[in-house]
Design an enzyme around this catalytic site. Sequence first.
Site, PDB file in Angstrom:
ATOM      1  N   HIS A   6      -3.354  -9.317   3.602  1.00  0.00           N
ATOM      2  CA  HIS A   6      -4.782  -9.439   3.865  1.00  0.00           C
ATOM      3  C   HIS A   6      -5.010 -10.375   5.054  1.00  0.00           C
ATOM      4  O   HIS A   6      -4.463 -11.478   5.085  1.00  0.00           O
ATOM      5  CB  HIS A   6      -5.520 -10.016   2.646  1.00  0.00           C
ATOM      6  CG  HIS A   6      -5.683  -9.037   1.533  1.00  0.00           C
ATOM      7  ND1 HIS A   6      -5.943  -9.427   0.231  1.00  0.00           N
ATOM      8  CD2 HIS A   6      -5.630  -7.681   1.509  1.00  0.00           C
ATOM      9  CE1 HIS A   6      -6.045  -8.354  -0.532  1.00  0.00           C
ATOM     10  NE2 HIS A   6      -5.857  -7.286   0.220  1.00  0.00           N
ATOM     11  N   ARG A  38      -0.845  -2.107  -6.892  1.00  0.00           N
ATOM     12  CA  ARG A  38      -1.095  -3.198  -5.930  1.00  0.00           C
ATOM     13  C   ARG A  38      -2.021  -4.238  -6.560  1.00  0.00           C
ATOM     14  O   ARG A  38      -1.767  -5.449  -6.475  1.00  0.00           O
ATOM     15  CB  ARG A  38      -1.701  -2.616  -4.657  1.00  0.00           C
ATOM     16  CG  ARG A  38      -2.045  -3.644  -3.564  1.00  0.00           C
ATOM     17  CD  ARG A  38      -2.417  -2.886  -2.290  1.00  0.00           C
ATOM     18  NE  ARG A  38      -3.068  -3.720  -1.291  1.00  0.00           N
ATOM     19  CZ  ARG A  38      -2.430  -4.475  -0.401  1.00  0.00           C
ATOM     20  NH1 ARG A  38      -1.110  -4.530  -0.413  1.00  0.00           N
ATOM     21  NH2 ARG A  38      -3.098  -5.174   0.501  1.00  0.00           N
ATOM     22  N   ARG A  53       0.855  -1.179   0.000  1.00  0.00           N
ATOM     23  CA  ARG A  53       0.000   0.000   0.000  1.00  0.00           C
ATOM     24  C   ARG A  53       0.898   1.239   0.000  1.00  0.00           C
ATOM     25  O   ARG A  53       2.026   1.205   0.486  1.00  0.00           O
ATOM     26  CB  ARG A  53      -0.900   0.018   1.238  1.00  0.00           C
ATOM     27  CG  ARG A  53      -1.773  -1.221   1.398  1.00  0.00           C
ATOM     28  CD  ARG A  53      -2.501  -1.197   2.730  1.00  0.00           C
ATOM     29  NE  ARG A  53      -3.361  -2.364   2.922  1.00  0.00           N
ATOM     30  CZ  ARG A  53      -2.998  -3.470   3.534  1.00  0.00           C
ATOM     31  NH1 ARG A  53      -1.763  -3.594   4.029  1.00  0.00           N
ATOM     32  NH2 ARG A  53      -3.842  -4.483   3.681  1.00  0.00           N
ATOM     33  N   TYR A 100      -9.322 -11.012  -6.780  1.00  0.00           N
ATOM     34  CA  TYR A 100      -8.395 -11.089  -7.909  1.00  0.00           C
ATOM     35  C   TYR A 100      -8.582 -12.370  -8.719  1.00  0.00           C
ATOM     36  O   TYR A 100      -8.161 -12.428  -9.869  1.00  0.00           O
ATOM     37  CB  TYR A 100      -6.951 -10.985  -7.414  1.00  0.00           C
ATOM     38  CG  TYR A 100      -6.684  -9.684  -6.702  1.00  0.00           C
ATOM     39  CD1 TYR A 100      -6.626  -8.484  -7.415  1.00  0.00           C
ATOM     40  CD2 TYR A 100      -6.509  -9.636  -5.328  1.00  0.00           C
ATOM     41  CE1 TYR A 100      -6.408  -7.285  -6.773  1.00  0.00           C
ATOM     42  CE2 TYR A 100      -6.286  -8.437  -4.675  1.00  0.00           C
ATOM     43  CZ  TYR A 100      -6.238  -7.263  -5.402  1.00  0.00           C
ATOM     44  OH  TYR A 100      -6.024  -6.076  -4.758  1.00  0.00           O
ATOM     45  N   LYS A 106      -1.536  -2.634   8.129  1.00  0.00           N
ATOM     46  CA  LYS A 106      -2.641  -2.143   8.955  1.00  0.00           C
ATOM     47  C   LYS A 106      -2.542  -2.736  10.356  1.00  0.00           C
ATOM     48  O   LYS A 106      -2.268  -3.925  10.514  1.00  0.00           O
ATOM     49  CB  LYS A 106      -3.981  -2.519   8.315  1.00  0.00           C
ATOM     50  CG  LYS A 106      -4.269  -1.755   7.024  1.00  0.00           C
ATOM     51  CD  LYS A 106      -5.644  -2.093   6.484  1.00  0.00           C
ATOM     52  CE  LYS A 106      -5.963  -1.261   5.254  1.00  0.00           C
ATOM     53  NZ  LYS A 106      -7.319  -1.557   4.721  1.00  0.00           N
TER      54      LYS A 106
END
Length: 305
Positions: free
Chosen positions: A277, A254, A156, A286, A180
């Site tokens: 993730h 990304r 990211r 995807y 994150k």
Amino acid sequence: MNSKLEVPYTDYLESFVNYLTLERNFSPNTLQSYTHDLERYLFSLQERKKEIAAVTADDIRQFVHELSGTGLEPRTLARNISAIRSLHRFLLAEKIVSVNAAAHLRQPKPSKALPEVLTHDETFRLLDEPLSDRQNSKFMLRDKAVLEFLYATGVRVSELVSIEQNSCYLEEGFVRVFGKGSKERLVPVGGEAVRWIRRYQQELRPSLTGPDSADHLFLNARGGRLSRMSVFNIVRGCSISAGITRQISPHTLRHTFATHLLEGGADLRAVQEMLGHSSILATQVYTHIDRSFLREVHKTFHPRG
């Protein structure tokens, strides 16, 4: 909207944000988004003179209905709902309310739109653009390294600008990324990206360093950490001059990273790990793109396609 909250509304929000910061370890970006969302929610209660303990499920549904009428994207609306639900769980746990009025609040249906992805040709044109005569920038090596890094790792943009040199294990071909919630992961970096990062470090970065450089890998003209907006401008500017007509952003790289890996036969779990993730459901989007690619290959090359 008047953003000035009165006590006790301010106290509720401050306590909740402290909880998210200290106990849930939320990232600064998520905290900022949640704070903004909840200020709007609490101000609506304040305007209606609604005490937090008296809020009902109908009150929250009405607020969400009004919010959805403002044209928010489904993802933004979902984040608002998540913030409200988290706040009410916190208030119940702290015994500020006796009932969780948001317990059965539903998320909107997610958008079916697939992420924007570059073709292989578009990707390589974008990556080569910083070296073209059209750019002629003294930051050529940095911009080239930034683009190669984004495509090589799928990070990211917030992760990219936070990368420090001591997190780059270029000999081994890995970089340590903090995602994150400050979750740490090791992501492979390909040889081409490693080559350009090294050139940037050796030939340009020393001339950019200043008092605010610390150990940040990518620096701006003043020697500080490169900003997210600067990375966006690098990607957007190079895409325009490379003749890519679609509007793209760092996040497009990304998506492109993940899709090209799956097109090449990569395992979905491996891609999930590299993207950071927490759930494979976020990565499965995807596979839809991958299936589209496979159908196109079949149609093009199969005798009966």
